[in-house]
Design a protein around this motif. Structure first.
Motif, PDB file in Angstrom:
ATOM      1  N   LYS A 186      -7.007 -34.770  14.779  1.00 27.22           N
ATOM      2  CA  LYS A 186      -7.496 -35.971  14.097  1.00 27.22           C
ATOM      3  C   LYS A 186      -8.055 -35.489  12.766  1.00 27.22           C
ATOM      4  CE  LYS A 186      -8.727 -39.009  17.955  1.00 27.22           C
ATOM      5  NZ  LYS A 186      -7.648 -39.980  17.704  1.00 27.22           N
ATOM      6  N   ASN A 225      -3.349 -37.573  13.734  1.00 29.50           N
ATOM      7  CA  ASN A 225      -2.873 -38.209  12.498  1.00 29.50           C
ATOM      8  C   ASN A 225      -2.625 -37.187  11.389  1.00 29.50           C
ATOM      9  OD1 ASN A 225      -5.457 -37.580  11.860  1.00 29.50           O
ATOM     10  ND2 ASN A 225      -6.196 -39.688  11.691  1.00 29.50           N
ATOM     11  N   ASP A 281      -0.824 -34.549   5.305  1.00 29.43           N
ATOM     12  CA  ASP A 281      -0.676 -34.941   6.719  1.00 29.43           C
ATOM     13  C   ASP A 281       0.425 -34.185   7.462  1.00 29.43           C
ATOM     14  OD1 ASP A 281      -2.626 -36.678   6.103  1.00 29.43           O
ATOM     15  OD2 ASP A 281      -1.432 -38.508   6.358  1.00 29.43           O
ATOM     16  N   ASN A 315       7.514 -39.693  15.445  1.00 28.89           N
ATOM     17  CA  ASN A 315       6.718 -39.099  14.367  1.00 28.89           C
ATOM     18  C   ASN A 315       6.843 -37.591  14.514  1.00 28.89           C
ATOM     19  OD1 ASN A 315       5.858 -41.589  13.476  1.00 28.89           O
ATOM     20  ND2 ASN A 315       4.077 -41.603  14.835  1.00 28.89           N
TER      21      ASN A 315
END
Ligand code: AMP
Ligand code: MG
Length: 389
Positions: free
Chosen positions: A57, A100, A123, A47
């Protein structure tokens, strides 16, 4: 005389041998893949952060967070993000466990080891294997390789792809009137442009060109030259000597050498006397002497065959555009290829063109339009297919 389509079918129906070899990927430009290329990794492999910023987060976006680590591209994160913490992260670096989202640096205010955010955009995480999965076919057999495919091979570690071998194509120019380009022609002579044009066309087709020079118009020298050409090459191209003249020996010699002639007239202008023969798995083209005819016949009949021998289905790049002028012809018994120029506003104009000896018309043009049998007029504004050079 047969139609172009019949001639092309005969040429492409020839049984040909395709051979394969392994070569270095960075030397594979223009070659045809003989086997699928498969990825040995996921891409991206982890990722990946799409931004310079802070891995957090998402739920913590309103909070002041403690910076616990800085992760550069090429580094492996050492710390997991738990609530209340953030890691500074660079574009291309792996996103740490527990995070995330990556908030871009432009939306962050950092002091000492603390950071707060003025907003949230998205994101900014590129998921592992989003582009390619391990084991996925990334390039298919039959692909012609250009710079884009070389990059893909590099990225999946395919350093020695399997490709089709290049056929060897011999070129012989016939004609007593010919001299090589470094000689100034006497009054009755002309320079051999065809032979060199064909060498270049063979090279553009990514095959091996073997140039045998000029042979004089006698039965014996032409016989010997053709015999040697057939013995040493996969395909032999001859120019000149296929018309109806007294010294046009090529078709007779082909027959005498046991070559089966499958056609000797094609309903195409320019290039009607194009002759095609086979002897076992060897292929011989007798191309017309006039350079524009030879050029066109190579493009429409020889090139597709050379590519077929390398496992590739060749199709000339073309554009559908509108005519800028009217074009008329008196005889419509052959399919004609006419040089054209494309204007800046994408209109097609027929070039100044004096016929099949007028080699200078081609560099001044952008492509050729096709005029089918039976068509005498193409009107201004009509859509035409332009085969691009
Ligand atoms: P041929 O088919 O031998 O009768 O040649 C037809 C025409 O093409 C004649 O005007 C020749 O002089 C010309 N020609 C033949 N061979 C070449 C060549 N290699 N380069 C340029 N013109 C050629
Ligand atoms: Mg001749």
């Amino acid at each position: 005389m047969i139609s172009f389509q019949e001639a092309l079918n005969i040429v492409l129906d020839s049984p040909v041998e395709t051979k394969i070899e392994r070569i270095l990927f960075y030397e594979s430009l223009g070659r045809i893949l003989a086997k699928d290329v498969v990825s040995d990794i996921n891409m991206p492999p982890f990722n990946k952060s799409a931004m310079d910023g802070y891995a957090i987060k998402k739920e913590d976006i309103e909070k002041e967070l403690t910076i616990i680590e800085t992760i550069a591209a090429g580094q492996t994160p050492q710390k997991e993000i738990v609530t209340g913490t953030a890691s500074k992260i660079m574009t291309g670096a792996p996103v740490p466990k527990g995070a995330n989202a990556v908030v871009q640096v432009e939306l962050a205010k950092a002091t000492n080891n603390k950071v707060k955010f003025t907003g949230f955009f998205k994101d900014n995480i590129i998921p592992a294997a989003e582009d390619v999965k391990i084991g996925e076919v990334v390039l298919k057999k039959g692909q012609k390789i250009d710079a884009r495919h070389i990059a893909v091979m590099a990225s999946v570690g395919c350093t020695e792809p399997l490709v089709f071998k290049k056929p060897k194509v011999g070129i012989i120019s016939t004609g007593d009137e010919l001299v090589e380009p470094n000689t100034k022609p006497e009054l009755s002579q002309i320079r051999n442009s065809n032979g060199h044009q064909l060498v270049a066309q063979v090279m553009e087709s990514n095959a091996i060109a073997e140039y045998f020079g000029i042979v004089e118009d006698t039965y014996d020298s032409t016989y010997q030259a053709i015999k040697k050409g057939i013995e040493t090459c996969d395909v032999l191209l001859l120019t000149g000597g296929v018309s109806m003249g007294e010294f046009d020996f090529v078709p007779q010699i082909m027959t005498d050498l046991g070559v089966e002639i499958l056609f000797d007239r094609v309903a195409v202008q320019p290039g009607k006397p194009t002759t095609f023969g086979r002897k076992e798995n060897k292929i011989i083209f007798g191309l017309p002497g006039n350079p524009v005819s030879s050029f066109v016949q190579f493009e429409i009949l020889v090139k597709p065959l050379i590519y077929k021998m390398m496992g590739f289905h060749y199709k000339c790049p073309s554009l559908k555009l509108r005519m800028g002028n009217i074009f008329k012809r008196r005889k419509a018994d052959r399919r004609a290829y006419i040089p054209v120029t494309i204007s800046d506003d994408s209109k097609v104009y027929t070039s100044e063109y004096h016929g099949s000896a007028h080699i200078h018309a081609l560099p001044k043009s952008n492509g050729l339009i096709i005029i089918e049998i039976g068509v005498e007029t193409i009107n201004e504004g009509e859509l035409v297919d332009v085969r691009l050079f």
